[in-house]
Structures are given as structure tokens and as C-alpha cells.
Design an enzyme around this catalytic site. Structure first.
Site, short mmCIF file in Angstrom:
data_model
loop_
_atom_site.label_atom_id
_atom_site.label_comp_id
_atom_site.label_asym_id
_atom_site.label_seq_id
_atom_site.Cartn_x
_atom_site.Cartn_y
_atom_site.Cartn_z
CE LYS A 31 -9.85 -30.18 76.48
NZ LYS A 31 -10.73 -30.38 77.65
CB SER B 93 -12.49 -29.49 81.44
OG SER B 93 -11.56 -30.04 82.34
CB SER C 238 -8.53 -29.83 80.86
OG SER C 238 -9.72 -30.28 80.25
#
Lengths: 95, 479, 486
Positions: C76, C175, C151
Site C-alpha cells: 500500500k 480499511s 481505503s
């Protein structure tokens, strides 16, 4: 607790954000939606409940007093938006 | 009716740890800008603080030294505001649960009375970086070497009622933090910085509006700034005006102060517990270890000086008040074997010289051992006090130990009576008119006129004649 | 190769079925071919990946492999990676080349992992749809008109489409778990403090936790084994022994007690969502688990508590983005105020600004007690509810998200309705507990997930439960039509 554009302007200043006059009403209304949702907190009975800042009840591990960090100035200044003579540059600060 | 002055102090004491409060960066003095600023100090995204054990230990030691309650689970909070020398946009500090709770410090006033100044609390926090205004063609340069330096901020109750008391307190605090070894105490390096809160009122009235004068870095500036502010407040109120709560900046060079309007910008610091840090625990065992390791405090030392060295109250106060001075004095006494002489030299010749050259006693070119040797030579009559000053100067200039200097320059007092007798005889023989004049004078005049012969003898011996011996000889020979 | 799980690929590498270079090239080619549509990567680090793959092949040949040697993984873009842009999905950091590497990335690299690139995400991890990214929305591989959740939307989408065999994510309010559910993958949020936060750009420091996202519980166990552990640079990372997660997968779940919080199956919940999770629980019952009903009465306040605490912490965490030392700086600042205000307003997107404003307001004088302090009190009530439940049960289960992937733009103008996407996941973050989401079937061709919540540091147990379920079912092996041609 509804907030208006005046409060939005004050809060935006504290947060150093620019809010355009044109967006101010829309923003206030969005923020009020959020605050209305958040206001459900007022239903809770929190008498004698200690605030919880951390998920775990543990204490701070302490570090030995040793110098361990290298000089990284060149690396740091390379990614700085404005730098000169080893310093970061900002518009003149008036005290 | 006269005005009553109310003074409270906030003192930032820089802890003398090896590394910073939340990172392993070296504490900086005089390093090139930003060379001692790590990822954490620069506030790089994703970085996290880790608390320095020694900083916590030193803060707690201070707490014990002022008889304060030590918080067993102290909490770091974030104080949020934007400033270019504050890289994270918040200062990590303490608010509700500082390491050191309420305590007290006793000060001696000029009239000999004692007064207790209450300490509200003392908390651990990180210092900010520095803004440099020179050499950046109208811009400001930011140096973050100082960012993250551990400080304790000591906050007093408004217990002082004039500038002298405030200075006495500041000096006492300096003595405490240097004695327990948590701060180097070098004011010129900003090791201690004072913010003074001043208000005035008529006796019996509630507290007046206070102003805060920030960042005073010497006792003298603090005293002058307080006096200036008190005068200003009296002028304002007596002219029918009112005091505005504000932050003021004192300029020591011009002896003026002005309001710092930029800092008044309705600050709302939004304190909240720092989620990157956990409560700092201080256990019973930690406290026991600290108590066992507590160095001698200034008050204890003063009592010991009074008892062990038979010093006057005044001398004991001065010599025990600063750790470096106390250590120097004791070492010189030990080496020289005379406390009174050591006290006189430390507070006299040495202090004057250090002052003139703006040096701290810790960096004195003449060491305590050298001063001790000098005192020993004075005591055993090897040199006169006049020669001693000459030897001291030579030591100061780096010409070696007193014994070396005395030897190299041939400064030993002439105590061979035969040699001196011959010199005296020569002087009498070569100065017929003066001898006649002396002999025809009455006793009172003789006392003055003998000076001429002493002078001649000193000239010939280059000051090395033992003064008592010389006087004795001259009196005998001149009749 | 891309239809194999990470665990299977590890075996393939060990058996010499293919090299790490072949494997890495395969996934890089898939990214090249499909990510134009999916937009799941912000940066692809091809040269670096191939170099790491070659080094891994040498290590394997020398018999020196670590846990993840030669396995391609996508990180990420919230984790700092030295020398590689680390944007956090924001214009603010569009040009930010991190000067250091996050502990998570470093630990995985030291176990031999190959970094494919940095995945797209909601800006500063603030969002549940990946629509707040400066780099544009990520598409859901199960339906390109729908969001992947957020997210960690890029991570979940690239994994769902098998453009990477595994990915890292972070979870502040759901997330990892919510996008895992929406993309038919398995994602684990560990106990707060289990994985180091050093180098992970902070959103809400007391809630943020990094975790693995994989094709199966087994994959997650493998990754967590490499990610977990104390870090002396993170005061909040706990000095607890790291369990043998792979070993724990083999445990028998006969006699396990599953608690079903009634609040996770409210009357208002979509019946099909509820059915899929109930079906999963029935499956575990068949494997010998016992099911009891429990109650978490304060959990209904988790969303409001979260939307005070998270923005409050974020408002402070994001103050360092001031245009002075790194990141976006406005052109020709007139003075300091102008520098701050324009740099920040140009650099941050709308949702980030909204949350900064809410957080600033909640902490400001006069509102602290009503909002921040009260939220922290409610937080304790929520944690106490969980603690009471865990006196009676081993794990808690319920749906991960209240709905399947929604259409792009559907909630754009309604932040509050967007916030409700995390209604089942947020309480876990407030309490600091570990939880995972596993695929448990579809509704109209869209994946749904079920959450398994464990007690503190019981990651091994929830991975075990999910693994047993995945051995008995094959929902987690279903692939979207998208990206299937290779």
C-alpha cells in the site's frame, strides 16, 4: 451544535486551510451532517467512565540515552521544496 | 498607597542528556544547521517518537530535589500550533499529568530572611528548532538541530514580589539543577530560559492582569526586564489605562520591551494525549534508586561549608550556590590547605578574571589544583601576595603550574638574611642624604619615609624580598 | 501462475516449477495489461522488482530462502519506501521520495519478498471507496462500475484481479477488511501493537494497524509471520512473543465457541448479506463449533466515536504537511500564513480537509469535553463490551460490510452514508482487537465477506477458524471474469 460559515472560517484558520467563500456554505452543511451523526455520542451514559486514549493498558517502553541517528541533512534537503545553506527556507518570520 | 508586585516564573531547563527526548539524535551546540536532525526531529511522515529514559530519570530527580510529588503514570500530550521551527505542527509536552507535581524551593533574601516559592509543577517537553533571519535575502532559514532537545518547564506559583526575589529564585533553581547534574547551566547557551509573568495590584485587591515576558536568558536581563515591566504597568495604571494580557519581548541591548503581536493570534492549542506515546511509568523501585543516587543539594552543601570551612554566611552562599564553583573551591582548598584563602581567591581574583573574559569556572584556564598550589606557596612564604598575582596571571596565560612559573621566573621570596642584609647595607651606603633625613625625623614621619628604602630594596630584588624581613632589617640598620 | 495462492507459489518456487524472475515478470505483465482499467497501482517498481527476484533466485539456489523469498507482493502506498515515491494517495506527497523504509516493508524484504509496486488508496487512508485518491478511483474487478472499497482499495482490487498474489494494507476503521469483503479476498487487521507502525504514514495513530491481504487465511498467516513483532522505533508496538501462525492453522476447531453479536444482524440489514454470513457460521458449526448469541450494546456508538477520535488524531498528524520540509508547496508564498494555507489547501483533497476540520473542531476549546473526551469514554464502553463477550466466546462473527460494492460516485455527496460502510468494522479498531474478513459468497455476482473477530493477540485463532472454513468451502477461490484471459 450547528456550525456556520463563521465557525468554519475560525476552525479552518486553526487548521491553516483556505476555505473559499463559494464553498463555505456547502462545507458547513456537510460538516453539520457529520456533527449531527457524531452527536449520537450525547446519548451515552459515561458517568464515571475514564477516557480511553489507547486500546491497550500498557506503559511506555523507554529508550537508552544513546546517540544512534546519523546525519541525514543531504537526504532531507534534497526532498525539501526550498532550501539554502543547509537550512529549510520559509517566507520571513516576523516575531 | 503603593503597588504590590506579583511575579511568577516559567523556566525552561535544558536537560544534559546525550540524545534527544524522542530520538537518538545528538544534542547539538554549534553544529552545522540540520546535521543533528533525524527523521523523527524533521517530522518525516511515518516517524514515531520513543522516550529517552534518562530524560525521565532527570525530570524525576528534579522532582525529588524540590520535594514534589512524582506522577507515577505521566502522560505526554500534543500542543498543536503551526510554526516553521515546529516540524510536526505540534509540540509534544505534558499538561494534565506532568512528571513532577507540586513542590517548593526556599530562597534567601538580602535581609537574611527565608522565603518559600511554591512550584506548581514541572513537565517534560521537547524544544523547537531555530529560525535564522540573517543571510537568507529576506527569507528565514530553519535549523532543526535543537528540535527535540529535552526540556523541563518549571512553573512557579506567583509567589515572588520583586525582581530581586525572582533573581534569587532563579539562582537557586540554577544551583539545584546543576548540583543534581541534570542541566549544564550555561546561560549563554540557552540552557536555562526564563519567562516572567508580572502583574501589579493595590494591597488587598484581586490579582491584576498579567503580562508574560519571554525568553530571558540571563539573571541580569531578567531583573532588568521585570523592573522595566513593573514601571510600565505602574505608568499605565496611574495614567488611568489598563493592562492588556500579552506576550512581550525584552531586548537586553536597548533595555526596551515590546508586545509580540504575532503570538496573540487567538491561540487554541487543542491539547490531547499523544496517541504515539503511552503513559510513562515511574515505579517505587525507580524512586528508591533515584533517592539513593541523589547528589548533595545546595542547601546541604551550604551547611557543610559553614561547618567544615568556617566560612561566613555570605561566602558559603556564594560558593555553594553553583555546583562548578563549589567543586572548584573544594578542590582548591584541598590542594592548598587553606579554605579562607581559597574562598578569597575564587571569589576575588578568579571570579574577576573569568568575568572579564566571559568564561565559566568549568572552563577556567587556571585549574583548582593550580590555584591550590599557589595558595600553598603563599602560605609557606615562598611567594608574597603581590608575586602571587603575577604567578596567577602567568598560570592563566598557560605558562604552567605555579611551581614551574615561580622557578622559571625566579620569583621565590628572598629569605636568606645574609644576602638581604648586604643589599640593605649597600642601599644605606649609597643614599646618604635620605638616611640623614630619615634619622632626623620623628617616629611618625619615619614610618612614611622608610617606604623609600623598601622600594629601593624591592627594586634591587625584583620584588622577591620578604617584606617583613626587609622591614625588620631596615629598622635595625637605620636606627 | 496467478491463480495459485501465495502458499502454492512458495511451494512452486521451492520445487523449482518456476523462478522468482518468471513469477515476477508474469505479475508485472498482468499489471501492464490490466491495470490501465483497474488503476490499482500508483507506482510499479519494475526494475527493483526484477532485481529483487534475481537475488531471490540466487538465494533459493543457495538454499538460503526466508519466509517470503521470491514471492511478489504489492505494498500500500502508505508505507515509506526509500528511493520510491510514497504518495499516500495525495497530491501533497505526489513528489515525495521517502528517505527511509517502513519496518513492515523492511521485514518482508528481509524475508525475501519482491516488491511489485505501491498500490492506490484513499487519500491518507481516509475513505471507504478509494474515490478520494489523488490518482483517481480504483475499479472493482468484479464490476468495473463499482468501487473496490477502501481505503486499501488498490491492494484489494489488484489482489482480487490477481495482478499480485498478495498485498499489504492498513486498517484504521475497516480499511483492510471492508475492501477484502468487496473483492473476494482475505484480509487481517492484527491486534493494535502487533505490527510496527514505523514508516506507515499516520492517519489516526491509536487506531492504525498494518496487516496482510491475501487469497486465503493461509496466505495471511504466512505474511503476518513476517510482518509481526516488536519494533524499538514504535513505542506502541508490543513486546509480545510472535505466535506460530502457520502452525495454528492446523488446530482443531471442534468445541470452539462463536459469539454472534445481535448488533451485527440488525433488522435494517440487507437480508442477503445476513444470509451469507449466517451460512458461513453454519458451515463452522458443521466443523464442530458452538454458536451463542451475545450483545455489544455500545457498538452502535462506534461510528460516532470513531468520527471524533480519528479526525482529531488526523488533524494533528497531518499538521506536519506544511510545505516547509517535504511535500507540496504553493508557488510564490507571500508570507508564512499564505505558505501554510495555500500549500495545504492545494495539497489535500476535500475529504481530508473535511476530516481535518472536524478533528480541529472536536479538539478546540469549549468542544473538547463534549466531543473528544466523550468519544474516548464511549471507546472504553465499547472495549468493555468486547471484553465481556470474550469471557464467554472464543471469536465473534458477523458480516464485514452492510452492503456489497456500490457504484462509483453513488455516495460522493453524502459522507455520512459513506461512513456507515464501516459500521461493523470500526468497533474493532476502537477496542484494538484483531479481526479478519473472509469471502463467504456472492449477491448478484458481487462478493460478500464475513468478519471473524478474536481476542487480543489471538490472530492465530482467527486465522485458524478462517482456514478451516476455507478448507471446507471454495468461495475464496472464485475469480472475477476481469483479467481472466491470461
Amino acid at each position: 451544535m450547528a456550525i456556520d460559515s463563521k465557525v468554519v472560517a475560525q476552525v479552518a484558520h486553526l487548521a491553516r486551510l483556505k476555505v473559499d467563500q463559494a464553498d463555505s456554505d456547502a462545507l458547513s452543511s456537510r460538516l453539520n451532517d457529520i456533527l449531527a451523526m457524531v452527536d449520537q455520542l450525547q446519548q451515552a451514559d459515561v458517568t464515571d467512565v475514564a477516557p480511553m486514549a489507547h486500546p491497550l493498558d500498557v506503559t511506555q517502553p523507554l529508550r537508552d540515552d544513546k546517540v544512534s541517528e546519523p546525519d541525514i541533512r543531504d537526504k532531507a534537503l534534497e526532498i525539501a521544496p526550498a532550501a539554502e545553506d543547509g537550512c529549510f527556507l520559509v517566507p520571513r518570520v516576523i516575531e | 498607597m503603593s503597588w504590590e508586585v506579583v511575579i511568577g516564573l516559567e523556566i525552561h531547563v535544558q536537560l544534559n542528556t546525550a540524545s534527544k527526548l524522542f530520538s537518538g539524535s545528538k544534542l547539538s551546540t554549534g553544529a552545522e544547521p540540520n546535521t543533528q536532525a533525524s527523521l523523527v526531529d524533521l517530522g518525516m511522515p511515518g516517524t514515531l517518537p520513543v522516550v529517552n529514559r534518562e530524560a525521565v530519570r532527570k525530570a524525576a530527580l528534579f522532582g525529588l530535589a524540590i520535594n514534589a510529588d512524582i506522577c507515577r503514570h505521566s502522560v505526554f500530550e500534543r500542543k498543536n500550533y503551526f510554526y516553521p521551527d515546529l516540524p510536526k505542527g505540534y509540540q509534544t509536552t505534558q499538561l494534565d499529568k506532568p512528571v513532577v507535581g507540586a513542590g517548593e524551593v526556599e530562597i534567601s533574601l538580602e535581609n537574611g530572611a527565608k522565603k518559600t516559592v511554591r512550584i506548581h509543577h514541572a513537565h517534560l517537553e521537547e524544544d523547537a528548532g531555530k529560525s535564522l533571519h540573517e543571510d537568507f535575502h529576506g527569507m528565514t532559514g530553519i535549523d532543526l538541530n535543537r528540535a527535540g532537545t529535552p526540556l523541563i518547564e518549571v512553573v512557579t506559583e506567583p509567589d515572588m514580589s520583586n525582581a530581586e526575589e525572582a533573581v534569587a529564585f532563579a539562582r537557586k533553581l540554577h544551583a539545584i539543577v546543576t548540583s543534581i547534574g541534570i542541566c549544564d547551566g550555561d546561560m549563554s547557551q540557552g540552557n536555562m530560559r526564563f519567562d516572567v509573568n508580572v502583574s501589579i495590584r493595590k494591597p488587598g485587591d484581586p490579582l491584576g492582569t498579567r503580562t508574560e515576558t519571554k525568553n530571558l536568558n540571563s539573571f541580569r536581563f531578567m531583573e532588568r526586564a521585570i523592573k522595566l515591566e513593573v514601571e510600565r504597568q505602574i505608568d499605565v495604571l496611574e495614567d488611568g489605562g489598563s493592562i492588556v494580557q500579552e506576550t512581550r519581548l525584552y531586548n537586553g541591548d536597548t533595555h526596551t520591551a515590546r508586545s509580540m503581536r504575532s503570538k496573540e493570534d487567538a491561540n487554541d492549542y487543542r491539547y490531547f494525549p499523544c496517541p504515539d506515546l503511552l503513559p510513562v511509568e515511574i515505579t517505587d523501585a525507580d524512586l528508591d534508586a533515584l533517592k539513593a543516587a541523589m547528589p548533595e543539594l545546595p542547601d546541604t552543601r551550604k551547611s557543610r561549608f559553614l561547618a567544615d570551612y568556617q566560612l561566613s554566611e555570605y561566602d558559603a552562599d556564594l560558593l555553594s550556590g553553583d555546583l562548578a564553583t563549589a567543586v572548584f573551591f573544594e578542590a582548591a582548598t584541598k590542594a592548598g590547605g587553606d579554605a579562607k584563602l581559597a574562598a578569597n581567591w575564587v571569589m576575588g581574583e578568579l571570579a574577576a578574571k573569568l568575568n572579564a573574559e566571559e568564561k565559566s569556572i568549568a572552563n577556567s584556564p587556571v585549574t583548582a589544583e593550580q590555584l591550590g598550589q599557589l595558595i600553598a606557596r603563599l602560605k609557606d612564604g615562598t611567594i608574597s601576595s603581590k608575586i602571587a598575582k603575577q604567578v596567577f596571571e602567568a598560570c592563566w596565560a598557560g605558562e604552567g603550574d605555579p611551581d614551574t612559573v615561580i622557578e622559571a621566573k625566579g620569583l621565590k621570596q628572598m629569605s636568606d638574611s645574609g644576602e638581604l642584609e648586604k643589599i640593605v647595607d649597600d642601599i644605606i651606603a649609597n643614599n646618604g642624604p635620605q638616611v640623614e633625613d630619615y634619622r632626623s625625623s620623628d617616629d611618625a614621619k619615619k614610618k612614611k619615609k622608610i617606604g623609600f628604602f623598601v622600594g629601593q630594596a624591592m627594586k634591587v630584588t625584583q620584588g622577591k624580598a620578604n617584606p617583613q624581613q626587609l622591614n625588620q632589617l631596615l629598622k635595625e640598620k637605620l636606627g | 501462475m496467478h491463480t495459485k495462492t501465495l502458499t502454492e507459489l512458495k511451494t512452486g518456487l521451492a520445487n523449482g516449477d518456476f523462478s522468482s524472475r518468471e513469477l515476477t515478470e508474469h505479475f508485472l505483465a498482468r499489471i501492464k495489461q490490466h491495470d490501465g482499467e483497474l488503476n490499482s497501482f500508483i507506482t510499479v517498481t519494475e526494475a527493483q522488482a526484477l532485481a529483487q527476484a534475481d537475488a531471490a533466485d540466487q538465494a533459493i539456489a543457495a538454499g538460503q530462502g526466508g519466509l517470503l523469498t521470491g514471492l511478489p507482493i504489492a505494498h500500500k502506498d502508505i508505507f515509506c519506501t526509500e528511493g520510491v515515491r510514497t504518495s499516500c494517495g495525495s497530491k501533497m506527497l505526489d513528489t515525495f521520495i521517502a528517505p527511509y523504509t517502513a519496518t513492515v516493508v523492511e521485514k518482508m524484504a528481509s524475508e525475501g519478498a519482491v516488491m511489485l509496486g505501491k498500490t492506490n488508496m484513499d487519500e491518507f487512508a481516509m475513505g471507504s471507496s478509494n474515490e478520494t485518491s489523488y490518482y483517481g478511483p480504483v475499479k472493482n474487478p468484479w464490476d468495473l462500475e463499482r468501487v473496490p472499497g477502501g481505503s486499501s482499495g488498490g491492494a484489494a482490487a489488484c489482489l482480487g484481479a490477481r495482478l499480485a498474489p498478495a498485498a499489504t494494507g492498513t486498517d484504521t476503521g475497516g480499511s483492510i477488511r471492508q475492501p477484502a469483503a468487496l473483492n473476494n479476498i482475505t484480509g487481517l487487521k492484527p491486534t493494535y501493537g502487533r505490527v510496527s507502525r514505523w514508516g506507515m504514514i499516520a492517519f489516526a495513530s491509536s487506531l492504525d494497524q498494518a496487516g496482510p491481504m491475501g487469497q486465503s487465511a493461509e496466505d495471511c498467516a504466512l505474511m503476518l509471520q513476517a510482518m509481526a513483532g516488536h519494533d524499538h522505533r514504535d513505542s506502541t508496538s508490543l513486546n509480545e512473543k510472535v505466535d506460530d501462525y502457520l502452525g495454528a492453522l492446523k488446530d482443531d476447531i471442534n468445541g470452539l465457541t462463536i459469539g454472534i453479536p445481535e448488533e451485527f444482524f440488525p433488522d435494517t440489514l440487507d437480508g442477503a448479506i445476513a444470509d451469507n454470513s449466517r451460512e458461513a457460521i453454519r458451515e463452522l458449526k458443521k466443523l464442530g463449533a458452538r454458536v451463542v448469541s451475545v450483545s455489544l450494546p455500545s457498538i452502535k456508538l462506534s461510528v460516532p466515536a470513531y468520527y471524533v477520535i480519528a479526525p482529531a488524531e488526523a488533524s494533528s498528524n497531518l499538521s506536519r504537511f506544511d510545505g516547509v520540509r517535504f511535500g507540496h508547496r504553493c508557488d510564490d508564498p507571500q508570507d508564512l500564513e499564505d505558505l501554510y494555507k495555500r500549500s495545504r489547501s492545494e495539497g489535500f483533497g476535500d475529504e481530508v480537509k473535511r476530516r481535518i476540520l472536524v478533528g480541529t473542531y472536536a479538539l478546540s476549546a469549549g468542544y473538547y469535553d463534549a466531543y473528544y473526551r466523550r468519544a474516548q469514554q464511549v471507546r472504553r464502553l465499547i472495549r468493555d463490551d468486547f471484553a465481556r463477550a470474550f469471557e464467554k466466546v472464543d471469536v465473534l462473527m458477523g458480516p464485514t460490510a452492510p452492503e456489497t460494492a456500490f457504484k462509483l460516485g453513488a455516495k460522493k455527496d453524502d459522507p455520512v452514508s459513506m461512513y456507515m460502510a464501516d459500521v461493523f468494522t470500526i468497533g474493532v479498531n476502537l477496542a484494538g482487537l484483531p479481526a479478519l474478513s473472509m469471502p463467504t459468497g456472492f449477491i448478484n455476482g458481487l462478493p460478500t465477506g464475513t468478519q471473524v473477530i478474536g481476542n487480543y493477540f489471538r490472530e492465530g485463532q482467527i486465522l485458524n477458524v478462517a482456514h478451516k472454513y476455507q478448507q471446507a468451502t471454495d468461495w475464496h477461490r472464485q475469480l472475477p471474469a476481469f483479467g481472466g484471459e491470461q
